[in-house]
Design an enzyme around this catalytic site. Structure first.
Site, mmCIF file in Angstrom:
data_model
loop_
_atom_site.group_PDB
_atom_site.id
_atom_site.type_symbol
_atom_site.label_atom_id
_atom_site.label_comp_id
_atom_site.label_asym_id
_atom_site.label_seq_id
_atom_site.Cartn_x
_atom_site.Cartn_y
_atom_site.Cartn_z
ATOM 1 N N THR A 94 -4.201 -74.819 -57.089
ATOM 2 C CA THR A 94 -3.618 -74.715 -55.750
ATOM 3 C C THR A 94 -3.647 -73.257 -55.312
ATOM 4 O OG1 THR A 94 -1.412 -74.316 -56.610
ATOM 5 C CG2 THR A 94 -2.032 -76.606 -56.246
ATOM 6 N N GLU A 150 -3.603 -81.626 -54.621
ATOM 7 C CA GLU A 150 -3.096 -82.667 -55.521
ATOM 8 C C GLU A 150 -3.610 -84.058 -55.166
ATOM 9 O OE1 GLU A 150 -1.334 -80.386 -54.001
ATOM 10 O OE2 GLU A 150 -0.001 -79.362 -55.422
ATOM 11 N N LYS A 175 16.569 -73.455 -41.046
ATOM 12 C CA LYS A 175 17.866 -74.134 -41.031
ATOM 13 C C LYS A 175 18.816 -73.335 -40.143
ATOM 14 C CE LYS A 175 15.896 -75.389 -45.123
ATOM 15 N NZ LYS A 175 14.822 -74.651 -45.818
ATOM 16 N N TRP A 205 17.677 -78.571 -38.258
ATOM 17 C CA TRP A 205 16.360 -78.085 -38.659
ATOM 18 C C TRP A 205 15.555 -77.686 -37.429
ATOM 19 C CZ3 TRP A 205 14.195 -82.297 -42.492
ATOM 20 C CH2 TRP A 205 14.833 -82.146 -43.738
#
Lengths: 554, 554
Positions: A185, A331, A440, A445
Site C-alpha cells: 500500500t 487490498e 469532527k 462530521w
C-alpha cells in the site's frame, strides 16, 4: 454431494494460453519517443514470457520466492507480470516514486530474491543496495543499452537472460491459491503494508473487469495503460486486455501529458485508465497546445484515485469521451465498485446523471459490501447513513503479509476499508472520506472530500484539498488549500460558491490559495504532510512550505 | 506460498445477493396468454427464492438431495433454479419431452426425493409414478389452480409451500464444489447420462457469458429465454441475466412461434436464445402472418443446437437482428465456444464474414480445447485437420453420475466430446459432425453436417439432414432427407446445387423429399431414428414412416 466437474485451477498462465492461441496476431505497443513505438504481437510476447519463466527457474528462483520489479509501463514490465508467476514465483511490483529508505523497507519486508529494474533506475537501486537488501541475490536490467558500470552484482541484462530461456517452457499447473503477485500500500500513515494476490483472485478480478457495464474491454479495444504498473497490478487492466485480446498500449519511460495526447492520436486509442490528475493534465496540455488534436477515437477514460469532477467529465465530452470511475484499493486486487448508469436511472436530468456518475458506482460481481456504524451496527442503504465501508470477496485480502496490523483491518471475515461512505438504494457507493480525514466539528462530521469536490468544480479552481485543523471550541475545523486556474480567484468567491452548496458550519474557516498541493507517490493529496506542517508551525508552516501566492486567511 | 486472499466461495446465492441489492426493481416477466403477462421484481423473486429454500428444508430435504423439476419456462421454475441449491440441495431439471419410461429411468437414477412439476404435467407424472419412482417422497405442483384430483401423494401446492417459508432465510455458506444442479444428456444413443454441476462451475460459466464479445448481456438488456429450462440450466442464460440485472422474460406454458413474435414486440425484447428451429419457425410465422410486426428492438438472436444457416442470418437482418451462435453441451455447463467476429477479420467480404459467423466460434475464457487424431495425436489448428474435439475447463464434467460410461468420455483430464471438427488459426472451431454421424466412404470422411448446411442454404429448402447408409462398395454412402419450402423442388436442383460446392463423391446417392424430419426431445435431427428405420426396411422404411410427399430416389 459434490459437483462432478473438472478440478481446473484458475491460473494466470491459462489467460496466456488463451491469448497466444486466439489473439496471437494482436499487438502490444510501447511508446518510445515522439513518433516512435515498439510493437510486437501477443505471440512474440508469449514466447518471451515463457523464456523469462524458464530463465528465472535456471537462475534458481524457486516457487513462492518474490521477484521485485522497479519499472515504468512497457512491454518488458508486462512480460514480468506473467513470466514471474508463470513458474510459481511472485511478482512484487515496487513503487518507483518512493524514497530509497521506503524501497529498502519494502524489499527487505518482502524478502525479494531478485530485482528486475529499468536501466534508468540503477542509480536509485545503488542507493537502496547501500542501505542493505540482504535477500537480493541478483539484479536484472531491462533496457536496450549495454550493462551499466555499477557495483550491483551479480547483474544481468534482461535480454541476455531471456535469450537463454526456453520459448516452449511449459508452465506448471499450480494450486489456484498460489501467490502470483504482491504489492505494498502507499501508506499515508505508518510503514507500507504488503498484500499478496493469488492466481485465483487475479483471474476472478480479470473476469469481472471484462464484463459488460464495466470498462467496455472487448477484443476490438485499443487500450492505453497509464496507471502505474507498480500500483496494484496496473489496476488489473493489462490482464483484462490480455484475456480479451485487446490491443494494449504502454506509455513507456517518463511519459508526459503531451505524450499521452500524442499516443491517443497516433494509436487511435479507444480507452485508457489513469489517476484523475492525468485527465486534468491532458486537458491542460491540449488547452495550451497550438495544435489541433484528433482524439475522436477515445470513447472511455477511466479516472481513479478520487472522484473526477463534473467539470472534467464535461470537458472531455468534446471528443465523445466518456469519463468513468470506480473505487478500489490495493487490498481489493483492486476493484470494489465500478460506476455505470443503471437503465432505470438513465432518463434522469443532466444534473441527475452527472450526480450519479460522480458516485463511485455499484459493487462488481462477487463483491459484497456493507457500511457499519462506529458501534458496529450495519447501516441502511438509504443514500444518507454514513459509516465505514466493509467489503468481502474472493479478491479481497484476508491479511497483510507478516504484519500485526492485519488485526486492525481484517475482522469477522470482512476488510474494514478505513473509508467512510454511504450506499444509495440502488447500491451506488459514495465515498465521503477516509475515516482519518473526516473533520469532527461540534459533534458532527464534515466530509473533506465533499468540500474538495465542490471547490474543484469552481471554474477558477484547478485543484483543492481540505484538512482538519484543531479548534478549541469545535474540536476540529476545515482548512482549504486551493490551486487557482485564474489569478483573480479570491476567498470571497470561494465562500460564496460553497455557501450555495453547504450548511454554514461546513464552510472552511480558512482558505490558502497556493501554487501546488503536495501529493503522495500514487498522486493522492498528501494530507498527512499538510497536517504535519500545520501541527509544527500552524498556518505559517503550510504557507512557508507551499510557496503561497496569495494568503487570504480570514 | 499462498496468496493472502479471502477464502470466499463462488456460490449461486451470492449472485442473488447482488441482484436483490442492486437490481431489486428490475423485472422478471412471464407470458401467460395473448396480451397478458405476469411480472414481478427481482426483489419479489429473491423473497420467494428464500421462502422456497426454507420450505424445502422444513419438508426434510437435506443438503445434497436431488429435487427434480418438470416444468416450462416461467418465473416459478426460475425460483427453483436458485431456491433448491440455495439450501445445499441439487436442482435436477427433467426433460418434459421424454417418454414416461425415460423420465422414470432418470428420476430413479438421480434418486430424486421431491418432484416440483407444472400442473399440466400431472397426468404424465402419474404414468411415471405408476412405473415406480420409489425415491420420491413428495410432489409439489406449480400453477394457479387448486390441487388436482390425483393419486400422487403427498402432494403440495407450490404457492402454499412457499407461503409457509421464510423470506428472510439465510443461505448457508457452502463449499463451492457443492453440487448445485443436475441434468441428463438427451442421449441419442443408450440411456441418458447424468451431469452434476457445482456452484463454482455455474458461477464461472455465468461470468464468462456476461463478458464482452459474447451475448451482449448487459443490465440494459431485455432477454427472452426460449431455450428450455430443462436443458442444461437453460443454457445458463437466466443466471447471467440475474447477475447482470437484465430484464428477464419467460415464454411460459406451451409457447408457439407466434407467441415468441408477440412477446418480442410487446416487451421490446433486445436479445433471445433458442434452437435454430425457433428462428426458422418465427420467420415462417411472420411470413404467413397478415400483420406487420415491429421487432426492431431485437438486436441479438442466439440460435444453437446446430449451425444457423446463412439464409436465416440474412433473413433476420431486416429487423437489425444479428443471429449469433456458439457450441456447447450438457457436459460443459454448457458453453464451449461462442462466435464473435475478431476485429482483424471484420473487414472481410460479406462472403468471408458469413463464413466466419457460421463457424462455432472461439473457446470462451477458462476453456481449453484441442483436436485429436484417431491414433491419439494432437492436430494443428490449420482449419483443415479434422479430429475429435477434446475440451478441459472448470465447468467441464469430470464424470457422469454413477455411470460406467465415464471412462469412455473422460480420460487424461479431458472430456472427449464425440464431435469431429477442425480449428482455424484464429481458434475458431468448426464442428463437422458427431463422430458417429460421419460418413466413411471409400476410406475418406464425408461430413453429414457440411452437406446439411449446404442443402439448408438452398432457397427452396426448409431443412435437411444427411445420414450414412451401408454400401457394399464404399462401406457407407450419404442419404439426404430434405423438407421443401417450395413444391417445385427437385432432386436435380439439389444435385446441381451441391455439385457447385463439393467433390463429386460427397454428393448423396439418394435424396428423399419429405414432409418432416424426426427430432430429438431437444430439437436436434433424430439420426438415430432414421438409421433405425433404414436398417429395418431400407429406404422404404423411412418413406413409409415420414409421409413422403415426393420420392425422388435415384
Amino acid at each position: 454431494m459434490d459437483g462432478l466437474m473438472m478440478d481446473q485451477p484458475l491460473l494466470l498462465s491459462d489467460l496466456l494460453w488463451r491469448t497466444e492461441r486466439l489473439f496471437h496476431d494482436k499487438k502490444i505497443v510501447t511508446y518510445l519517443e515522439a513518433g516512435s513505438y515498439h510493437s510486437y504481437t501477443y505471440a512474440d510476447f508469449a514466447k518471451r514470457v515463457r523464456r523469462l519463466s524458464s530463465a528465472l527457474v535456471k537462475l534458481g528462483v524457486r516457487p513462492g520466492e518474490r521477484v521485485g520489479t522497479i519499472a515504468w509501463n512497457h512491454y518488458r514490465h508486462f512480460e514480468t507480470y506473467l513470466g514471474i508467476p508463470g513458474s510459481g514465483a511472485v511478482v512484487h511490483t515496487i513503487n518507483m516514486r518512493l524514497f530509497p529508505e521506503q524501497q529498502q523497507y519494502i524489499i527487505n519486508h518482502a524478502g525479494d530474491s531478485v530485482l528486475i529494474v529499468d536501466e534508468d533506475q540503477i542509480p536509485l537501486i545503488e542507493q537502496v543496495a547501500e542501505l542493505g537488501i540482504p535477500s537480493v541475490r541478483a539484479f536484472v536490467v531491462m533496457g536496450d543499452k549495454p550493462l551499466p558500470d555499477t557495483a550491483l552484482a551479480p547483474i544481468y541484462r534482461y535480454e541476455d537472460l531471456i535469450a537463454d530461456g526456453d520459448e516452449d517452457y511449459e508452465f506448471p499447473v499450480l494450486d489456484e491459491r498460489t501467490a502470483a503477485a504482491m504489492c505494498y500500500t502507499s501508506a499515508t500513515t505508518g510503514e507500507p503494508k504488503g498484500v499478496v494476490y493469488s492466481h485465483r483472485a487475479m483471474v476472478l478480478q480479470t473476469m469481472c473487469l471484462a464484463m459488460h457495464d464495466k470498462l467496455n474491454m472487448s477484443e476490438s479495444q485499443v487500450w492505453l495503460e497509464v496507471s502505474p504498473m507498480f500500483h496494484v497490478n496496473g489496476w488489473n487492466i493489462p490482464h483484462t486486455a490480455l484475456m480479451q485480446g485487446a490491443t494494449l498500449v504502454f506509455p513507456g519511460v517518463r511519459p508526459t501529458a503531451g505524450d499521452y495526447v500524442q499516443i491517443v492520436q497516433d494509436q487511435k486509442i479507444t480507452g485508457m485508465n489513469g489517476a484523475v490528475t492525468i485527465g486534468t493534465m491532458m486537458r491542460d496540455f491540449i488547452r495550451s497546445s497550438s495544435q489541433e488534436w484528433d482524439l475522436s477515437s477515445l470513447k472511455t477514460m477511466w479516472l481513479g484515485g478520487q472522484a473526477p469532477s463534473r467539470a472534467i467529465m464535461e470537458w472531455w465530452e468534446r471528443y465523445g469521451t466518456c469519463v468513468v470511475q470506480g473505487y478500489g484499493s490495493t487490498e481489493n486486487t483492486p476493484q470494489v465498485c465500478f460506476s455505470s448508469i443503471k437503465s432505470t436511472l438513465a432518463n434522469g436530468s443532466p444534473e441527475d446523471i452527472y450526480a450519479l456518475r460522480q458516485k463511485q458506482g455499484q459493487p462488481i460481481p462477487l463483491m459484497k459490501i456493507k457500511i457499519m456504524s462506529d458501534n458496529g451496527l450495519e447501516l441502511p442503504w438509504d443514500g444518507r447513513s454514513a459509516g465505514e465501508l466493509w467489503v468481502q470477496s474472493p479478491f479481497t485480502a484476508s491479511a497483510y503479509y507478516n504484519d500485526v496490523r492485519t488485526k486492525e483491518h481484517m475482522q469477522d471475515g470482512w476488510f474494514h476499508t478505513g473509508d467512510v461512505g454511504c450506499i444509495d438504494p440502488d447500491g451506488y457507493v459514495v465515498i465521503m472520506d477516509r475515516v482519518k480525514d473526516l473533520i469532527k466539528s461540534g459533534g458532527e462530521w464534515i466530509s473533506s472530500i465533499d468540500l474538495e469536490n465542490a471547490l474543484a468544480a469552481h471554474p477558477k479552481v484547478r485543484e483543492a484539498t481540505v484538512i482538519a485543523i484543531p479548534d478549541e471550541k469545535w474540536l476540529e475545523r476545515p482548512l482549504a488549500c486551493v490551486v487557482a486556474d485564474d489569478k483573480s480567484l479570491s476567498e470571497a468567491d470561494l465562500r460564496a460558491f460553497l455557501a450555495e452548496r453547504f450548511a454554514k458550519w461546513w464552510i472552511p474557516d480558512s482558505f490558502l490559495i497556493v501554487d501546488t498541493i503536495p501529493k503522495t507517490s500514487v498522486g493522492k493529496f498528501n494530507k498527512k504532510e499538510l497536517r504535519a506542517l500545520y501541527s509544527e508551525n500552524g498556518m505559517r508552516g503550510i504557507e512557508q512550505h507551499l510557496e503561497i501566492v496569495q494568503d487570504t486567511v480570514a
